[in-house]
Design an enzyme around this catalytic site. Structure first.
Site, PDB file in Angstrom:
ATOM      1  N   ASP A   1      43.948  31.160  37.905  1.00  0.00           N
ATOM      2  CA  ASP A   1      43.130  31.842  36.817  1.00  0.00           C
ATOM      3  C   ASP A   1      44.057  31.429  35.688  1.00  0.00           C
ATOM      4  O   ASP A   1      45.408  31.013  35.461  1.00  0.00           O
ATOM      5  CB  ASP A   1      43.272  33.470  36.963  1.00  0.00           C
ATOM      6  CG  ASP A   1      42.395  33.972  38.208  1.00  0.00           C
ATOM      7  OD1 ASP A   1      41.760  32.952  38.807  1.00  0.00           O
ATOM      8  OD2 ASP A   1      42.816  34.898  38.696  1.00  0.00           O
TER       9      ASP A   1
HETATM   10  N1  URA Z   1      44.526  35.081  43.187  1.00  0.00           N
HETATM   11  C1  URA Z   1      44.320  35.400  41.857  1.00  0.00           C
HETATM   12  O1  URA Z   1      43.529  36.536  41.579  1.00  0.00           O
HETATM   13  N2  URA Z   1      44.185  34.666  40.791  1.00  0.00           N
HETATM   14  C2  URA Z   1      44.806  33.492  40.844  1.00  0.00           C
HETATM   15  O2  URA Z   1      45.074  32.862  39.772  1.00  0.00           O
HETATM   16  C3  URA Z   1      45.362  33.084  42.300  1.00  0.00           C
HETATM   17  C4  URA Z   1      45.161  33.956  43.192  1.00  0.00           C
END
Ligand code: URA
Length: 245
Positions: free
Chosen positions: A109
Protein backbone atom coordinates in the site's frame (compact mmCIF):
# COMPACT_ATOMS: atom_id res chain seq x y z
CA UNK A 1 31.77 -26.53 -26.60
CA UNK A 2 29.47 -23.79 -25.20
CA UNK A 3 26.65 -22.67 -27.48
CA UNK A 4 27.13 -19.23 -29.04
CA UNK A 5 24.77 -16.87 -27.20
CA UNK A 6 24.12 -14.33 -29.93
CA UNK A 7 22.21 -11.10 -29.47
CA UNK A 8 21.87 -7.97 -31.59
CA UNK A 9 24.02 -5.12 -30.34
CA UNK A 10 21.11 -2.63 -30.24
CA UNK A 11 18.98 -5.07 -28.23
CA UNK A 12 21.76 -5.71 -25.74
CA UNK A 13 22.28 -1.98 -25.21
CA UNK A 14 18.56 -1.24 -24.90
CA UNK A 15 18.10 -4.11 -22.41
CA UNK A 16 21.06 -2.82 -20.41
CA UNK A 17 19.46 0.59 -19.86
CA UNK A 18 21.10 2.65 -22.62
CA UNK A 19 17.77 3.92 -23.97
CA UNK A 20 15.15 2.87 -26.48
CA UNK A 21 16.21 1.07 -29.65
CA UNK A 22 16.07 4.47 -31.46
CA UNK A 23 18.25 6.17 -28.82
CA UNK A 24 20.67 3.25 -28.97
CA UNK A 25 20.88 3.57 -32.77
CA UNK A 26 21.91 7.21 -32.25
CA UNK A 27 24.62 6.14 -29.80
CA UNK A 28 25.91 3.69 -32.40
CA UNK A 29 25.81 6.34 -35.12
CA UNK A 30 27.74 8.72 -32.85
CA UNK A 31 30.52 6.14 -32.63
CA UNK A 32 30.05 5.75 -28.87
CA UNK A 33 30.13 1.96 -28.91
CA UNK A 34 33.07 -0.41 -29.20
CA UNK A 35 33.07 -4.20 -29.31
CA UNK A 36 36.37 -5.74 -28.27
CA UNK A 37 37.97 -2.31 -28.73
CA UNK A 38 36.69 -1.93 -32.30
CA UNK A 39 34.16 0.85 -33.00
CA UNK A 40 30.87 -0.70 -34.07
CA UNK A 41 28.03 1.24 -35.74
CA UNK A 42 25.92 -1.68 -36.97
CA UNK A 43 22.73 -2.14 -34.87
CA UNK A 44 22.28 -5.74 -35.92
CA UNK A 45 25.90 -6.72 -35.19
CA UNK A 46 25.77 -10.02 -33.30
CA UNK A 47 27.28 -10.08 -29.83
CA UNK A 48 28.35 -13.17 -27.95
CA UNK A 49 27.16 -12.08 -24.51
CA UNK A 50 29.45 -14.58 -22.79
CA UNK A 51 32.61 -13.45 -24.61
CA UNK A 52 32.50 -10.00 -26.15
CA UNK A 53 33.48 -6.80 -24.38
CA UNK A 54 31.00 -4.06 -25.26
CA UNK A 55 31.77 -0.51 -24.14
CA UNK A 56 29.82 2.75 -24.40
CA UNK A 57 32.08 5.80 -24.22
CA UNK A 58 34.66 3.50 -22.67
CA UNK A 59 32.33 2.17 -19.95
CA UNK A 60 31.89 -1.59 -20.11
CA UNK A 61 28.38 -2.97 -20.42
CA UNK A 62 27.61 -5.79 -18.05
CA UNK A 63 24.80 -7.66 -19.70
CA UNK A 64 22.33 -9.45 -17.48
CA UNK A 65 19.19 -10.94 -18.88
CA UNK A 66 17.09 -9.81 -15.94
CA UNK A 67 17.43 -7.29 -13.15
CA UNK A 68 16.42 -7.92 -9.54
CA UNK A 69 16.40 -5.02 -7.10
CA UNK A 70 15.53 -4.90 -3.42
CA UNK A 71 14.03 -1.58 -2.31
CA UNK A 72 13.20 -0.33 1.15
CA UNK A 73 9.95 1.27 0.04
CA UNK A 74 9.21 4.60 1.67
CA UNK A 75 5.67 5.65 2.62
CA UNK A 76 3.83 8.00 0.25
CA UNK A 77 4.96 6.22 -2.91
CA UNK A 78 2.80 3.78 -4.90
CA UNK A 79 3.85 0.28 -6.00
CA UNK A 80 3.11 0.81 -9.68
CA UNK A 81 5.01 1.62 -12.84
CA UNK A 82 2.93 4.72 -13.62
CA UNK A 83 0.49 6.91 -11.75
CA UNK A 84 -1.25 10.17 -12.61
CA UNK A 85 -0.99 11.61 -9.09
CA UNK A 86 1.59 9.92 -6.97
CA UNK A 87 5.27 9.22 -7.24
CA UNK A 88 5.88 5.54 -8.03
CA UNK A 89 8.62 3.21 -6.84
CA UNK A 90 9.94 3.21 -10.42
CA UNK A 91 10.33 7.02 -10.25
CA UNK A 92 12.79 6.46 -7.39
CA UNK A 93 15.18 4.44 -9.58
CA UNK A 94 18.31 5.80 -11.27
CA UNK A 95 17.84 6.76 -14.90
CA UNK A 96 19.68 3.65 -16.14
CA UNK A 97 17.40 1.35 -14.12
CA UNK A 98 14.27 3.27 -15.14
CA UNK A 99 14.92 2.31 -18.75
CA UNK A 100 14.87 -1.44 -18.04
CA UNK A 101 11.08 -1.98 -18.02
CA UNK A 102 11.12 -2.95 -14.35
CA UNK A 103 7.99 -3.42 -12.26
CA UNK A 104 7.26 -4.06 -8.59
CA UNK A 105 6.70 -7.75 -7.83
CA UNK A 106 3.50 -7.54 -5.82
CA UNK A 107 2.11 -4.46 -4.17
CA UNK A 108 2.57 -2.67 -0.91
CA UNK A 109 0.00 0.00 0.00
CA UNK A 110 1.00 3.63 -0.44
CA UNK A 111 1.53 4.02 3.32
CA UNK A 112 3.34 0.67 3.78
CA UNK A 113 7.13 0.57 4.03
CA UNK A 114 9.78 -2.05 3.63
CA UNK A 115 10.82 -4.91 1.41
CA UNK A 116 9.82 -4.57 -2.21
CA UNK A 117 11.29 -6.63 -5.02
CA UNK A 118 11.55 -4.86 -8.36
CA UNK A 119 12.33 -6.89 -11.45
CA UNK A 120 11.66 -7.38 -15.13
CA UNK A 121 11.39 -11.17 -14.89
CA UNK A 122 7.69 -11.87 -15.39
CA UNK A 123 8.01 -15.61 -14.79
CA UNK A 124 9.64 -15.09 -11.40
CA UNK A 125 6.99 -12.52 -10.49
CA UNK A 126 4.24 -14.94 -11.43
CA UNK A 127 5.78 -17.71 -9.33
CA UNK A 128 6.36 -15.50 -6.30
CA UNK A 129 2.82 -14.20 -6.35
CA UNK A 130 1.11 -17.52 -7.08
CA UNK A 131 -0.78 -18.77 -3.99
CA UNK A 132 0.24 -22.31 -5.00
CA UNK A 133 3.91 -21.54 -4.28
CA UNK A 134 3.22 -20.60 -0.63
CA UNK A 135 5.67 -17.73 -0.47
CA UNK A 136 5.26 -16.37 3.07
CA UNK A 137 5.36 -12.64 3.67
CA UNK A 138 6.24 -11.32 7.11
CA UNK A 139 5.29 -7.84 8.30
CA UNK A 140 6.06 -5.77 11.36
CA UNK A 141 2.95 -3.84 12.41
CA UNK A 142 1.89 -1.36 15.05
CA UNK A 143 -1.69 -1.95 16.06
CA UNK A 144 -4.01 0.47 17.82
CA UNK A 145 -5.40 -1.77 20.55
CA UNK A 146 -4.28 -4.68 22.67
CA UNK A 147 -3.57 -7.76 20.55
CA UNK A 148 -4.39 -10.91 22.52
CA UNK A 149 -3.83 -14.67 22.56
CA UNK A 150 -7.38 -14.97 21.19
CA UNK A 151 -6.31 -12.99 18.10
CA UNK A 152 -3.36 -15.36 17.63
CA UNK A 153 -5.78 -18.31 17.60
CA UNK A 154 -8.20 -16.59 15.21
CA UNK A 155 -5.34 -15.79 12.81
CA UNK A 156 -4.00 -19.36 13.09
CA UNK A 157 -7.43 -20.83 12.33
CA UNK A 158 -7.98 -18.50 9.37
CA UNK A 159 -9.56 -15.12 9.95
CA UNK A 160 -12.58 -14.16 7.86
CA UNK A 161 -12.15 -10.66 6.41
CA UNK A 162 -14.48 -8.40 4.42
CA UNK A 163 -15.95 -10.02 1.26
CA UNK A 164 -16.44 -13.11 3.44
CA UNK A 165 -13.01 -14.41 2.47
CA UNK A 166 -11.36 -16.75 4.96
CA UNK A 167 -7.60 -16.27 4.96
CA UNK A 168 -5.13 -19.12 5.03
CA UNK A 169 -3.60 -19.70 8.48
CA UNK A 170 -1.40 -16.80 9.54
CA UNK A 171 1.17 -16.61 12.29
CA UNK A 172 0.87 -13.73 14.70
CA UNK A 173 3.60 -12.92 17.23
CA UNK A 174 3.08 -10.24 19.90
CA UNK A 175 6.35 -8.38 20.46
CA UNK A 176 5.16 -5.84 23.03
CA UNK A 177 2.08 -3.95 24.19
CA UNK A 178 2.55 -0.44 25.52
CA UNK A 179 0.01 2.34 26.16
CA UNK A 180 -2.67 0.48 24.23
CA UNK A 181 -0.48 0.03 21.14
CA UNK A 182 0.74 -3.46 20.17
CA UNK A 183 3.88 -4.23 18.18
CA UNK A 184 3.45 -7.48 16.30
CA UNK A 185 4.88 -9.61 13.52
CA UNK A 186 2.45 -11.30 11.22
CA UNK A 187 3.22 -13.86 8.52
CA UNK A 188 0.69 -14.43 5.77
CA UNK A 189 0.68 -16.79 2.82
CA UNK A 190 -1.41 -14.73 0.44
CA UNK A 191 -1.36 -11.19 -0.80
CA UNK A 192 -4.98 -10.04 -0.92
CA UNK A 193 -5.68 -6.34 -1.27
CA UNK A 194 -5.03 -4.61 2.11
CA UNK A 195 -4.85 -8.08 3.63
CA UNK A 196 -3.05 -7.35 6.91
CA UNK A 197 -5.15 -4.26 7.57
CA UNK A 198 -8.36 -6.18 6.87
CA UNK A 199 -7.26 -9.08 9.09
CA UNK A 200 -6.87 -6.71 12.04
CA UNK A 201 -10.13 -4.93 11.18
CA UNK A 202 -11.80 -8.35 11.46
CA UNK A 203 -10.67 -8.49 15.11
CA UNK A 204 -11.69 -4.84 15.62
CA UNK A 205 -8.24 -3.32 15.63
CA UNK A 206 -6.45 -0.88 13.39
CA UNK A 207 -3.04 -1.08 11.75
CA UNK A 208 -1.29 2.25 12.29
CA UNK A 209 2.10 1.32 10.83
CA UNK A 210 3.07 -1.48 8.47
CA UNK A 211 6.45 -2.59 7.19
CA UNK A 212 7.30 -5.72 5.20
CA UNK A 213 10.33 -7.55 6.56
CA UNK A 214 10.50 -10.76 4.54
CA UNK A 215 9.22 -12.36 1.38
CA UNK A 216 10.03 -16.07 1.21
CA UNK A 217 13.75 -16.39 1.90
CA UNK A 218 14.39 -12.73 1.07
CA UNK A 219 14.99 -10.47 4.10
CA UNK A 220 14.86 -6.68 4.03
CA UNK A 221 18.39 -5.28 4.16
CA UNK A 222 17.99 -2.90 7.10
CA UNK A 223 21.04 -0.89 5.98
CA UNK A 224 18.96 0.45 3.09
CA UNK A 225 17.43 3.80 4.02
CA UNK A 226 13.82 4.40 3.00
CA UNK A 227 13.75 4.85 -0.77
CA UNK A 228 17.15 3.21 -1.29
CA UNK A 229 17.65 0.03 -3.28
CA UNK A 230 20.34 -2.38 -4.38
CA UNK A 231 20.64 -5.43 -6.66
CA UNK A 232 19.98 -8.81 -5.06
CA UNK A 233 23.11 -10.81 -4.30
CA UNK A 234 23.46 -14.13 -6.17
CA UNK A 235 22.74 -15.95 -2.87
CA UNK A 236 19.54 -13.96 -2.33
CA UNK A 237 18.40 -14.68 -5.85
CA UNK A 238 19.03 -18.41 -5.47
CA UNK A 239 17.20 -18.51 -2.13
CA UNK A 240 14.26 -16.56 -3.55
CA UNK A 241 13.83 -18.81 -6.57
CA UNK A 242 13.93 -22.07 -4.65
CA UNK A 243 10.25 -22.79 -4.34
CA UNK A 244 8.37 -25.40 -2.36
CA UNK A 245 7.17 -28.23 -4.56
N1 URA B 1 -1.31 -5.90 3.82
C1 URA B 1 -1.79 -4.64 3.82
O1 URA B 1 -2.83 -4.36 4.38
N2 URA B 1 -1.08 -3.70 3.20
C2 URA B 1 0.10 -3.94 2.58
O2 URA B 1 0.71 -3.01 2.03
C3 URA B 1 0.59 -5.25 2.58
C4 URA B 1 -0.13 -6.22 3.20
Amino acid sequence: MEAFEGMRLDKLLANSGFGSRTEVKQLLKNGAVTVNDVRQKEAKFQIDVAQDLVEVYGESVLYEEFTYLMMNKPPGVVSATEDNWDQTVIDLLDERDRLKKLFPVGRLDKDTEGLLLISNNGVLAHNLLSPKKHVDKTYFAKIEGVVTEADITIFRDGVTISDNYTCKPAELVILQVENGVSDVEVTIQEGKFHQVKRMFEAVEKQVIYLKRLRMGALHLDETLALGEYRPLTPAELTALTTFEK
